[in-house]
Design an enzyme around this catalytic site. Structure first.
Site, PDB file in Angstrom:
ATOM      1  N   SER A   1       0.838  -1.200   0.000  1.00  0.00           N
ATOM      2  CA  SER A   1       0.000   0.000   0.000  1.00  0.00           C
ATOM      3  C   SER A   1       0.876   1.254   0.000  1.00  0.00           C
ATOM      4  O   SER A   1       1.717   1.425  -0.875  1.00  0.00           O
ATOM      5  CB  SER A   1      -0.949  -0.044   1.207  1.00  0.00           C
ATOM      6  OG  SER A   1      -1.950   0.932   1.116  1.00  0.00           O
TER       7      SER A   1
ATOM      8  N   HIS B   1      -7.703  -5.684  -0.344  1.00  0.00           N
ATOM      9  CA  HIS B   1      -6.457  -4.927  -0.160  1.00  0.00           C
ATOM     10  C   HIS B   1      -5.560  -5.543   0.911  1.00  0.00           C
ATOM     11  O   HIS B   1      -4.503  -5.003   1.200  1.00  0.00           O
ATOM     12  CB  HIS B   1      -6.779  -3.481   0.203  1.00  0.00           C
ATOM     13  CG  HIS B   1      -5.580  -2.574   0.220  1.00  0.00           C
ATOM     14  ND1 HIS B   1      -4.756  -2.388  -0.874  1.00  0.00           N
ATOM     15  CD2 HIS B   1      -5.050  -1.799   1.210  1.00  0.00           C
ATOM     16  CE1 HIS B   1      -3.791  -1.539  -0.570  1.00  0.00           C
ATOM     17  NE2 HIS B   1      -3.938  -1.179   0.690  1.00  0.00           N
TER      18      HIS B   1
ATOM     19  N   ASP C   1      -8.762  -4.307  -6.259  1.00  0.00           N
ATOM     20  CA  ASP C   1      -8.256  -3.465  -5.172  1.00  0.00           C
ATOM     21  C   ASP C   1      -8.280  -1.998  -5.597  1.00  0.00           C
ATOM     22  O   ASP C   1      -7.494  -1.575  -6.449  1.00  0.00           O
ATOM     23  CB  ASP C   1      -6.830  -3.900  -4.833  1.00  0.00           C
ATOM     24  CG  ASP C   1      -6.245  -3.152  -3.649  1.00  0.00           C
ATOM     25  OD1 ASP C   1      -6.873  -2.183  -3.180  1.00  0.00           O
ATOM     26  OD2 ASP C   1      -5.148  -3.529  -3.199  1.00  0.00           O
TER      27      ASP C   1
END
Length: 443
Positions: free
Chosen positions: A280, A397, A343
């Protein structure tokens, strides 16, 4: 139709689809999401099975030898440059090479260690810092046999203000630097210097994520390069320091460049690699560091060769514009992006104006003069997974889901349908609306 627990997921690799066995996904809270112990993951994507992969997955501490058709054995020490992206992973992604798959999983586990060691207990003295000391950190998270030694902890200080919070953003533990041991170095074929980053956790980091305007990176004092632009929030996390106190932390950038330079000097004369891995927001910081190291020339072992700089990005967002992408390619930065097609974070920032912009206008790519400076563009080679759970959308995610789905591949297939940008945009909006409200979607 809602999916049931432990359904067989489908993973797409660039232009292919990888079907998995039933992955036993554990309950974790990695990268702003948390999902239950039993997780159903399903996909409606159609595929045609074309081959079978049966190689067992190595543990994070294992360096594997893979049998080939001739009956010989391919060692990682013999193929490490290709696995690190020397040829942009040509012929290694489709089908996914067992050595590459094991290395992706191994580096993913090192990133997962950041989350496992991060202290989220508000009553703890180590709140929002690492729970353990450097010598014991990997052991405490179950990776004592990883063959790496942690040499430095990394802290980041967002240069942002939250109206509801009067205190300044202090430096928070965001990752660590580690180096392979002598024994593992022999197995890897080189001394591996590893830097890992976690994803977004604190409120100040979320605010930084919302700062989606492009700004010149200007990391090289000798070359301004105003056309090379990156997201201002990521740059703030990377370059800001604790200026309020006399003995405040140096910036994340200063900490990292200092430690990387020290290790390069310490192991001068050895075969080296620099591996950066993140999830991320951590993927964005990894890419910024890779660009920074290469732009400053820190990875030049001598006049004839460079130390390979490779980024393994898990669920990473876009970081910069087209000029940033082109500069990374000129510098030889290798980036392998492991993404879930469902995602939303991987679609951001730049949901509309990005590398797929030509699909909306039907024209040639990058035909507008402002595109290179004003549109976000992904960097590197993409390894696309495809998983989604209607009962628990937040899993799209989650880093642990990424890792577990890569651990049990069974068949490799080819997608029948081509890329449909409008449908992807629609799916993105649906997925974003379905996510847990606590996710606080950036941008």
């Amino acid at each position: 139709m809602a999916s049931k627990a432990l359904m067989k997921p489908t993973l797409n690799f660039k232009h292919g689809t990888l079907k998995n066995n039933e992955a036993q996904v554990q309950s974790h809270s990695f990268g702003q999401v948390c999902f239950p112990g039993k997780n159903g993951v399903s996909s409606s994507r159609k595929s045609v099975v074309v081959s079978v992969v049966t190689t067992e997955t190595a543990s994070p501490a294992t360096v594997v030898a893979v049998p080939v058709k001739t009956g010989s054995t391919v060692l990682l020490s013999q193929k490490w440059r290709e696995i690190q992206g020397l040829n942009n992973w040509e012929s290694l992604v489709e089908p996914l090479h067992p050595l590459l798959r094991n290395e992706i999983i191994r580096y993913g586990e090192f990133v997962a260690a950041c989350y496992k060691a991060f202290d989220l207990d508000s009553n703890s003295k180590r709140y929002l810092n690492c729970k353990y000391g450097k010598k014991n950190m990997l052991k405490e998270v179950g990776m004592d046999d990883s063959g790496y030694e942690v040499t430095k902890y990394i802290y980041a200080t967002p240069d942002v203000n939250i109206p509801t919070q009067n205190d300044a953003a202090p430096g928070r533990w965001i990752g660590y630097v580690a180096v392979s041991s002598d024994e593992v170095t022999k197995q890897l074929g080189r001394r591996d210097m590893l830097v890992t980053f976690r994803g977004t956790v604190t409120n100040h980091e979320w605010v930084a994520n919302f700062m989606s305007s492009l700004t010149p990176a200007r990391l090289d004092p000798l070359h301004d390069r105003p056309d090379v632009k990156v997201e201002s929030g990521f740059l703030s996390l990377y370059t800001s320091e604790e200026a309020e106190t006399k003995f405040g932390l140096e910036s994340c950038r200063q900490q990292l460049l200092s430690e990387v330079s020290r290790l390069i000097n310490k192991y001068k004369g050895e075969e080296l690699s620099i591996t950066l891995a993140g999830h991320s927001m951590g993927s964005a910081l990894a890419l910024l560091l890779a660009y920074d190291i290469s732009e400053l020339g820190l990875n030049k072992a001598d006049h004839r060769r460079k130390i390979p700089v490779t980024v393994f990005s898990f669920g990473g967002p876009r970081v910069g514009n087209l000029s940033f992408k082109q500069r990374c390619e000129q510098l030889g930065v290798k980036v392998l992006r492991i993404v879930n097609v469902n995602d939303p974070i991987t679609k951001l920032p730049g949901v509309l104006f990005n590398e797929n912009f030509r699909g909306l206008i039907g024209g040639s790519r990058y035909e507008f003069p402002w595109f290179a400076c004003s549109c976000y563009v992904h960097v590197g080679v993409e390894l696309v997974l495809d998983f989604f759970n209607v009962q628990n959308p937040s899993c799209v995610h989650d880093l642990e889901t990424y890792i577990n789905l890569l651990k049990w591949p069974q068949r490799l297939g080819i997608q029948k349908e081509g890329f449909d940008w409008m449908n992807k945009a629609r799916d993105l909006l649906i997925s974003a609306q379905s996510l847990n409200i606590n996710l606080m979607m950036p941008w």
